[in-house]
Design a protein around this motif. Sequence first.
Motif, mmCIF file in Angstrom:
data_model
loop_
_atom_site.group_PDB
_atom_site.id
_atom_site.type_symbol
_atom_site.label_atom_id
_atom_site.label_comp_id
_atom_site.label_asym_id
_atom_site.label_seq_id
_atom_site.Cartn_x
_atom_site.Cartn_y
_atom_site.Cartn_z
ATOM 1 N N ARG A 24 32.627 41.361 43.870
ATOM 2 C CA ARG A 24 33.145 42.723 44.003
ATOM 3 C C ARG A 24 33.120 43.450 42.665
ATOM 4 N N SER A 25 33.323 44.761 42.712
ATOM 5 C CA SER A 25 33.449 45.570 41.491
ATOM 6 C C SER A 25 34.485 46.652 41.760
ATOM 7 N N ASN A 26 35.094 47.162 40.699
ATOM 8 C CA ASN A 26 36.099 48.225 40.864
ATOM 9 C C ASN A 26 35.490 49.462 41.498
ATOM 10 N N ASP A 27 34.263 49.781 41.099
ATOM 11 C CA ASP A 27 33.598 50.969 41.648
ATOM 12 C C ASP A 27 33.419 50.833 43.162
ATOM 13 N N LYS A 30 43.592 41.394 38.425
ATOM 14 C CA LYS A 30 42.858 41.696 37.188
ATOM 15 C C LYS A 30 42.196 40.456 36.579
ATOM 16 N N ASN A 63 39.793 36.934 37.570
ATOM 17 C CA ASN A 63 39.024 36.215 38.585
ATOM 18 C C ASN A 63 39.580 34.810 38.768
ATOM 19 N N ASN A 96 35.405 39.541 40.597
ATOM 20 C CA ASN A 96 35.153 40.950 40.353
ATOM 21 C C ASN A 96 34.407 41.063 39.024
ATOM 22 N N VAL A 97 33.238 41.681 39.039
ATOM 23 C CA VAL A 97 32.399 41.746 37.834
ATOM 24 C C VAL A 97 33.078 42.512 36.698
ATOM 25 N N ASP A 98 34.090 43.339 37.028
ATOM 26 C CA ASP A 98 34.773 44.131 36.003
ATOM 27 C C ASP A 98 35.949 43.393 35.375
ATOM 28 N N ASN A 99 36.314 42.228 35.921
ATOM 29 C CA ASN A 99 37.387 41.432 35.334
ATOM 30 C C ASN A 99 36.807 40.521 34.260
ATOM 31 N N THR A 100 37.614 40.218 33.264
ATOM 32 C CA THR A 100 37.151 39.326 32.189
ATOM 33 C C THR A 100 37.475 37.892 32.533
#
Length: 515
Positions: free
Chosen positions: A450-453, A503, A505, A511-515
Amino acid sequence: MKTQLLIIGSGVAGLTLAVKHAEAFPEKQITIVTKGNEDESNTKYAQGGVAVVLDEKTDSFQKHIQDTLIAGDGLCDIDVVNMVITEGPKRLKELMAWGAQFDLDQTGNLDLGKEGGHSQFRVVHHKDITGYEIERALLARVHQLKNISLLPHHFAIDLITEHQLKQVSENISCYGAYVLNQKTGKVLTLQSNCTVLAAGGIGKVYGHTTNPAIATGDGIAMAYRAKARIKDMEFVQFHPTALYTNQEGSAFLISEAVRGFGAYLRTKDGTRFMPNYDKRAELASRDIVSQSIDTELKKSGDPCVFLDCTHLDLKSFRDHFPNIYKTCLEHHIDISKDWIPVVPASHYLCGGIVVDSHGKTSINNLFACGECTRTGLHGANRLASNSLLEALVYAHNIYKYLCKHEVLDIQKFLPDWNDEGTSMPKEHVLIKHNLKELQALMRDYVGIVRSNDRLNKAITHLDMIYNEVEELYKTSKISTTLCELRNMVNVAHLIIGQSLNRKENKGGYFNVDNT
């Protein structure tokens, strides 16, 4: 109608509780409502088995606990994990006493399988149709007990709480449920001193799923609308190996036990890719295998990867997996020389209705067990074959609690279902259209990676579907398809919202936007 115990759902969780309660309290009336045939549930389609520690020479509770904690990626409740796993052998023995039959080895002991994420052979099974056998045995026992009424083709629409009584209260209680008789179209007011949600999973929200058509998140949606606590909905487990076909709808599951048996995952060009992602290769946990396949498919643009069984002993394979072998042949796949095309599919929800160790929800007189719950056992990712175990243990815990804590007889006047001002929908195409839109939205925007966008875009699209479905619901006569769609919209909202709130994973959530 009035009953002492109302159970919504007829899978392993609901039936186990019904049998235990009916045997202990023959004077009490127990009512089970289920929207399909009496045997139609996620349980029926469970291929793998029940994970229990039986051979203490090679296995131990501590090893099973450790495997569960590793799969759960730091989010399991350690006390719950300890409780469920140490209770396992007792609950299995009980199930066998009720007539469930499991495969034996050449010495006459239970034949134990090994699945992804397990360090030892500990999965008790019946061929590759373990859930079907458990469901058969439990239903046979249910029909022997005179104080259980089983109502198939009865759809639970909503729980009855202070909201329906036009009362405002922060201390919410459940008084039963409104239930649609699908054959007559009449809505029953079913009053109960105690209500248990055992309504299964949410796979149909994604469309492409190993779950049956009934898995529309009804229990979670009803609990959510009644203001029960719901948690960990972002952790949707995708089974790595569903049979790939060009057809829509429920996908046939190629059991994890096939990889435990020695099958390899390969790309179209024959590359065995799992050793590149995890030292356990094909026996890594489901989240890792699913994400690895997703990465390979994104790189290649191929629609599927392949499960290679051609090096395995054919007779032994057919003995262990007769249903899988037969289904592959029906799709013109001869596993002795053909690879099986597979793709990840929505399989299991690790979150759901928050319950304590007794199966109690945050609403008085409302309990829950099975896949619709969030117990803390699975954490961020369920270990294979822990779900049937969890259902057996929590059904037992609810039964024990009800033995010690008598539920008071509810003396309330419950209003009948009110559908004044509604009419039969003129066009069912609106329901079908919105269902397809919802499922495509969840697959494309809220899938394995997933991604935030994409999640934020999903909220915008879901709002439009929600508004259209709610308008339909308010103006139309009740139907199962409309109620299921409404429930799936609620579930989608919970998955998306709780995904955005995470926030970090963990396990099955990436989520690709999480570190």
